[in-house]
Design an enzyme around this catalytic site. Structure first.
Site, PDB file in Angstrom:
ATOM      1  N   ASN A 210     -41.956  14.160 -10.481  1.00 28.11           N
ATOM      2  CA  ASN A 210     -42.396  12.781 -10.277  1.00 28.11           C
ATOM      3  C   ASN A 210     -43.753  12.780  -9.559  1.00 28.11           C
ATOM      4  O   ASN A 210     -44.298  13.841  -9.245  1.00 28.11           O
ATOM      5  CB  ASN A 210     -41.353  11.984  -9.500  1.00 28.11           C
ATOM      6  CG  ASN A 210     -41.039  12.637  -8.172  1.00 28.11           C
ATOM      7  OD1 ASN A 210     -41.912  12.801  -7.331  1.00 28.11           O
ATOM      8  ND2 ASN A 210     -39.785  13.041  -7.974  1.00 28.11           N
ATOM      9  N   ASP A 279     -33.205  12.885  -9.456  1.00 31.18           N
ATOM     10  CA  ASP A 279     -31.776  12.548  -9.505  1.00 31.18           C
ATOM     11  C   ASP A 279     -31.039  13.429 -10.503  1.00 31.18           C
ATOM     12  O   ASP A 279     -29.857  13.712 -10.335  1.00 31.18           O
ATOM     13  CB  ASP A 279     -31.600  11.076  -9.915  1.00 31.18           C
ATOM     14  CG  ASP A 279     -32.092  10.133  -8.829  1.00 31.18           C
ATOM     15  OD1 ASP A 279     -32.035  10.540  -7.647  1.00 31.18           O
ATOM     16  OD2 ASP A 279     -32.545   9.023  -9.150  1.00 31.18           O
ATOM     17  N   LYS A 289     -39.707  29.654 -24.063  1.00 31.93           N
ATOM     18  CA  LYS A 289     -40.435  28.400 -24.259  1.00 31.93           C
ATOM     19  C   LYS A 289     -39.811  27.590 -25.407  1.00 31.93           C
ATOM     20  O   LYS A 289     -39.549  28.154 -26.479  1.00 31.93           O
ATOM     21  CB  LYS A 289     -41.899  28.723 -24.585  1.00 31.93           C
ATOM     22  CG  LYS A 289     -42.750  27.505 -24.740  1.00 31.93           C
ATOM     23  CD  LYS A 289     -44.163  27.879 -25.143  1.00 31.93           C
ATOM     24  CE  LYS A 289     -44.908  26.632 -25.570  1.00 31.93           C
ATOM     25  NZ  LYS A 289     -46.138  26.920 -26.269  1.00 31.93           N
ATOM     26  N   PRO A 305     -27.543  17.185  -6.642  1.00 31.96           N
ATOM     27  CA  PRO A 305     -26.844  16.798  -5.413  1.00 31.96           C
ATOM     28  C   PRO A 305     -27.665  15.755  -4.653  1.00 31.96           C
ATOM     29  O   PRO A 305     -28.893  15.770  -4.712  1.00 31.96           O
ATOM     30  CB  PRO A 305     -26.779  18.107  -4.617  1.00 31.96           C
ATOM     31  CG  PRO A 305     -27.863  18.962  -5.185  1.00 31.96           C
ATOM     32  CD  PRO A 305     -27.995  18.577  -6.633  1.00 31.96           C
ATOM     33  N   ASP A 306     -26.957  14.843  -3.975  1.00 30.65           N
ATOM     34  CA  ASP A 306     -27.642  13.856  -3.136  1.00 30.65           C
ATOM     35  C   ASP A 306     -27.839  14.496  -1.759  1.00 30.65           C
ATOM     36  O   ASP A 306     -26.882  14.674  -0.996  1.00 30.65           O
ATOM     37  CB  ASP A 306     -26.786  12.587  -3.039  1.00 30.65           C
ATOM     38  CG  ASP A 306     -27.498  11.500  -2.269  1.00 30.65           C
ATOM     39  OD1 ASP A 306     -28.123  11.819  -1.228  1.00 30.65           O
ATOM     40  OD2 ASP A 306     -27.453  10.341  -2.708  1.00 30.65           O
ATOM     41  N   ILE A 307     -29.065  14.840  -1.460  1.00 30.78           N
ATOM     42  CA  ILE A 307     -29.334  15.628  -0.247  1.00 30.78           C
ATOM     43  C   ILE A 307     -28.971  14.863   1.022  1.00 30.78           C
ATOM     44  O   ILE A 307     -28.298  15.374   1.916  1.00 30.78           O
ATOM     45  CB  ILE A 307     -30.818  16.077  -0.235  1.00 30.78           C
ATOM     46  CG1 ILE A 307     -31.028  17.040  -1.406  1.00 30.78           C
ATOM     47  CG2 ILE A 307     -31.191  16.728   1.097  1.00 30.78           C
ATOM     48  CD1 ILE A 307     -32.422  17.548  -1.599  1.00 30.78           C
ATOM     49  N   PHE A 323     -35.315   7.097   2.916  1.00 31.32           N
ATOM     50  CA  PHE A 323     -36.383   6.286   2.333  1.00 31.32           C
ATOM     51  C   PHE A 323     -35.835   5.617   1.080  1.00 31.32           C
ATOM     52  O   PHE A 323     -35.099   6.240   0.315  1.00 31.32           O
ATOM     53  CB  PHE A 323     -37.578   7.166   1.954  1.00 31.32           C
ATOM     54  CG  PHE A 323     -38.565   7.292   3.069  1.00 31.32           C
ATOM     55  CD1 PHE A 323     -38.240   8.010   4.208  1.00 31.32           C
ATOM     56  CD2 PHE A 323     -39.816   6.690   2.983  1.00 31.32           C
ATOM     57  CE1 PHE A 323     -39.148   8.119   5.258  1.00 31.32           C
ATOM     58  CE2 PHE A 323     -40.727   6.797   4.019  1.00 31.32           C
ATOM     59  CZ  PHE A 323     -40.397   7.510   5.158  1.00 31.32           C
ATOM     60  N   LYS A 341     -24.870   5.142   2.621  1.00 27.28           N
ATOM     61  CA  LYS A 341     -25.117   6.516   3.055  1.00 27.28           C
ATOM     62  C   LYS A 341     -24.963   6.681   4.564  1.00 27.28           C
ATOM     63  O   LYS A 341     -25.281   7.731   5.122  1.00 27.28           O
ATOM     64  CB  LYS A 341     -26.515   6.965   2.611  1.00 27.28           C
ATOM     65  CG  LYS A 341     -26.660   6.960   1.098  1.00 27.28           C
ATOM     66  CD  LYS A 341     -27.833   7.771   0.619  1.00 27.28           C
ATOM     67  CE  LYS A 341     -27.890   7.764  -0.905  1.00 27.28           C
ATOM     68  NZ  LYS A 341     -28.938   8.593  -1.454  1.00 27.28           N
TER      69      LYS A 341
END
Ligand SMILES: Cc1cc2nc3c(=O)[nH]c(=O)nc-3n(C[C@H](O)[C@H](O)[C@H](O)COP(=O)(O)O)c2cc1C
Length: 401
Positions: A210, A279, A289, A305-307, A323, A341
């Site tokens: 990203n 995600d 390749k 995994p959601d850190i 964030f 969370k």
């Protein structure tokens, strides 16, 4: 006590109609416990007299580069060394242009070049002068140099026009100057911070990622460090220099980032998850390749995994900060994330706005916590980070007392 207490401030004044406001600024800086010495450009003395500035500051006013009265005839170097911070208010379009080119043809520009102190710039000018491409280019240059620019406000101007160009109010200048000095508010704490993007490999030469530049996370690491914390920074691939005294671990994928965070979290008091973690990742990393044989290419993706959730679940004692980078429903999404969370603080920002988005040097955020919120107006990421750390420290100490 104000962070400006016992600080030495050089106040630079240039030729703008807003020069009268610098008289008030001297008083407010002194109320905060600072000593002020004033440097005026030749034009500025047409707008406000050096006598007024001398009477208010209690110090001789400096206007000349060649100053025989100064001990070594080098007042630019003496002032540059004396200053803990340099505030230029008002900053004219002309002065901004000269600073952006590193000119030193008068005392104020020479002091700016010779100082290692932070420089805070409050522009003031007619709206067309402010919006002119030349001025905007010069302002970008000043930001790149690391100077702190306080974007002028929109409103009615002395010239009778309406638009952006009014110098920010004195109290905002004081408040930002305050945040530029360390408060020591995180002394004795250990902070673990994530920054930048992750890269999820598709094959040996390609990856999904990203636009995160890491600038916000690195600025936060610097701010936490200057507030006295011991900082460990786990970062995805970015082209940024490691802030001084920060321990850095470079990773590529979300899984690597989680592993590095788990390794360090047990010895940390505060976890700030600022990285833009992918995600999803491709289920399979192709060993060779991928060839462009077909018109379409389907790839199965799996959740990463959601850190943040992993760390808060495994290390319940840790003070956690998340964030929420959103493009829609900023506040609702951030509030949900705060509760879901179980975070102590969330920093919500709208990444759909290019002025304050991923690669920008600026940000504007909303802080949300269990029983409060605070809007941080648009400012450089360095300033926003210091403000976030100030608020974080208040909540952290309140929760722990
Ligand atoms: C009445 C008057 C008001 C001015 N106000 C501004 C101003 O608000 N901002 C600005 O950038 N220039 C303003 N200027 C133009 C500057 O004074 C001019 O560019 C000057 O060369 C700036 O010099 P300095 O940057 O060395 O102080 C004004 C000029 C006049 C005559």
């Amino acid at each position: 006590m104000s962070n400006l207490s016992n600080k030495n401030i050089v106040l630079g004044v240039s030729g703008s109609i807003a020069a009268y406001k610098s008289a008030e600024l001297i008083r407010r800086l002194q109320d905060s416990g600072a000593s002020v010495k004033v440097v005026m450009t030749k034009s500025s003395v047409e707008f406000i007299t050096p006598l007024t500035m001398q009477a208010l500051s209690g110090n001789p006013v400096h206007t000349e580069l060649l100053d025989e009265a100064s001990e070594r005839a080098m007042s630019h170097i003496e002032l540059a060394r004396w200053a803990d911070i340099l505030i230029i208010a008002p900053a004219s379009a002309n002065l901004i242009a000269k600073l952006s080119h590193g000119r030193a043809d008068d005392l104020l520009t020479a002091v700016c070049l010779a100082t290692s102190a932070d420089i805070l710039i409050a522009p003031a000018m007619n709206n067309q002068m402010w919006l002119n491409r030349a001025t905007q280019k010069n302002i970008s240059e000043l930001k790149l140099m690391g100077h702190h620019v306080l974007a002028p406000e929109d409103g009615k101007q002395a010239c009778g026009e309406t638009g952006p160009g009014r110098m920010v109010e004195t109290n905002q200048i004081i408040s930002i100057a305050n945040t530029l000095f360390s408060s020591g508010s995180l002394s004795g704490t250990k902070v673990l911070l994530t920054a930048g993007p992750t890269r999820e490999p598709l094959d040996p030469i390609r990856y999904l990622s990203n636009y995160s530049s890491g600038k916000m996370g690195f600025a936060l690491a610097e701010a936490a460090r200057s507030a006295g914390a011991e900082v460990t920074l786990v970062t995805g691939p970015v082209s940024l220099l490691t802030p001084k005294y920060v321990v850095r671990h470079d990773i590529e994928t979300a899984q690597d980032m989680l592993k590095a965070c788990v390794e360090h979290a047990s010895s940390c008091d505060i976890f700030i998850c600022c990285a833009a973690v992918a995600d999803y990742r491709p289920r399979r990393r192709e060993p060779q390749k991928i060839k462009k044989n077909d018109a379409t290419l389907n790839m199965e993706m799996m959740r990463n995994p959601d850190i943040l959730s992993n760390i808060t679940a495994q290390f319940e004692q840790i003070f956690s900060v998340g964030f929420a980078a959103e493009t829609t429903n900023l506040i609702e999404n951030a509030q949900q994330k705060l509760l879901k969370k179980k975070l102590d603080l969330i920093v919500a920002n709208d990444v759909s706005d290019p002025e304050i988005g991923f690669d920008s040097d600026h940000n504007e955020v909303l802080l949300l916590w269990a029983n409060g919120n605070e809007k941080l107006e648009q400012a450089s990421k360095a300033i926003i980070s210091k403000q976030i750390i100030n608020r974080l420290a208040l909540i952290y100490h309140e929760n722990r007392s």
